[in-house]
Design a protein around this motif. Structure first.
Motif: not given
Length: 372
Positions: A98-103
């Motif tokens: 759900r998070s671009k930073d954690c993808a």
């Protein structure tokens, strides 16, 4: 809510919840996004020795994954768990997707999951498609699509719908169309996704053709379908078609129009210079207009020289959100366009009195090295 009532009634009757009860009630808190209640259940389980059970841990990861700002708790439980099944892995991958930073972490977990001998299921694949969509990574998307073909999940309706959306967001209309054409079964989501894809890439005629084709397919267009076709009309400036479709949607008792529908329609009217019509729509809306609607119409007013209406809208925007620096900046800009420099100075004084500061915007350009 009925489940919550029964849970409270059970304790009022001096019946202690057991492991099965807790696993049953946890999805309620996931649905509500209640991290406070989720922590209470977690604490109760810890005190009674239920927290080490894998099914309970999986349910708890799901709760924390659905609660805003609680992903770190999900990771702690995931790392602590020694027996991870496909549901646990899928839940944790979904958290990162759900998070671009954690993808990228989701992609790493997907590989680690397979190395552990756990076979991904359709839920895992959906989370991975969401990851690729957030990353806007066509290459990763192709890789996940290939995996679905190898493991026989390519005929899953939900996965096919997600692939259409993913390919359209990642820059490949051709792949979106191919997935759609290969589908044996289509639902309203399938049609909405491909209509949205054609609209996004500047093919409004094809989007309209598909919208009318739905009528003969036996599938009824829903609110999402109407939003997709209205968006396509907006991108192309198809005012008459947009008016007709919006009127159809309003008259259909089975369709509940949302703020997004009104935002799209008002933006369409504003771009076409129908400022008074757009302003009338705001007055007839069943909900209070948000800042996006006001900002959009103010920009249209500037474009078409209707600074009188722009001033009214900007004042309304500041009244509704008085602590927003962007709203004050917009009002100041309208005053400046009108040559009302006293008004500009008044806005600046008001911002100073409220201690509101405008944040500066920054642009970022990412350069990638190309291998020779």
């Amino acid at each position: 809510m009925k489940a919550l009532d029964l849970f409270g009634e059970m304790q009022a009757n001096n019946l202690k919840p057991n492991r099965v009860t807790l696993i049953s009630i946890l999805p309620v808190f996931a649905e509500l996004g209640s991290i406070k209640r989720g922590k209470e259940i977690h604490g109760f389980a810890f005190r009674h020795g239920f927290d080490s059970e894998s099914r309970f841990s999986t349910a708890l990861v799901h709760v924390y994954s659905e609660c805003k700002g609680a992903s770190q708790y999900a990771k702690l439980i995931f790392d602590k768990c020694t027996r991870k099944d496909v549901v646990m892995w899928s839940a944790m991958i979904a958290v990162y997707s759900r998070s671009k930073d954690c993808a990228r972490e989701a992609i790493r977990l997907f590989g680690e999951m397979q190395m552990e001998g756990i076979r991904p299921n359709s839920v895992t694949i959906l989370a991975m498609i969401s990851t690729c969509t957030n990353l806007l990574s066509l290459s990763d998307g192709h890789g996940i699509h290939s995996y679905t073909l190898r493991c026989g999940l390519n005929s899953n309706l939900f996965i096919q719908n997600a692939l259409i959306n993913m390919y359209s967001k990642c820059g490949s209309l051709e792949d979106s169309v191919q997935v759609f054409e290969e589908m044996r079964i289509r639902d309203s989501v399938s049609w909405s996704a491909i209509i949205g894809a054609y609209g996004l890439y500047g093919y409004p005629e094809e989007a309209l053709r598909l919208f009318y084709e739905i009528q003969g397919s036996g599938i009824k267009a829903d609110a999402i379908t109407y939003l997709a076709i209205l968006s396509a009309c907006n991108h192309a400036g198809f005012v008459e078609e947009g008016l007709k479709l919006f009127d159809e949607a309003i008259k259909d008792i089975n369709i509940s129009l949302t703020m997004e529908h009104y935002t799209c329609f008002i933006d369409l009217l504003g771009r076409a210079g129908k400022i008074d019509d757009a302003y009338d729509v705001i007055g007839r809306m069943p909900m209070k207009a948000n800042s996006r609607i006001y900002s959009s119409l103010i920009s249209a007013c500037k474009l078409h020289g209707r600074l009188d209406v722009a001033g009214l809208l900007a004042h309304e925007l500041v009244r509704s959100e008085p602590d927003s620096a962007a709203n004050h900046a917009l009002l100041s800009m309208v005053y400046a366009e009108s040559g009302n420099w006293l008004g500009v100075e008044e806005v600046r004084r008001d911002m100073k009195d409220r201690k509101i500061r405008k944040n500066y915007g920054f642009s970022k350009i990412e350069l990638k090295k190309r291998s020779l």
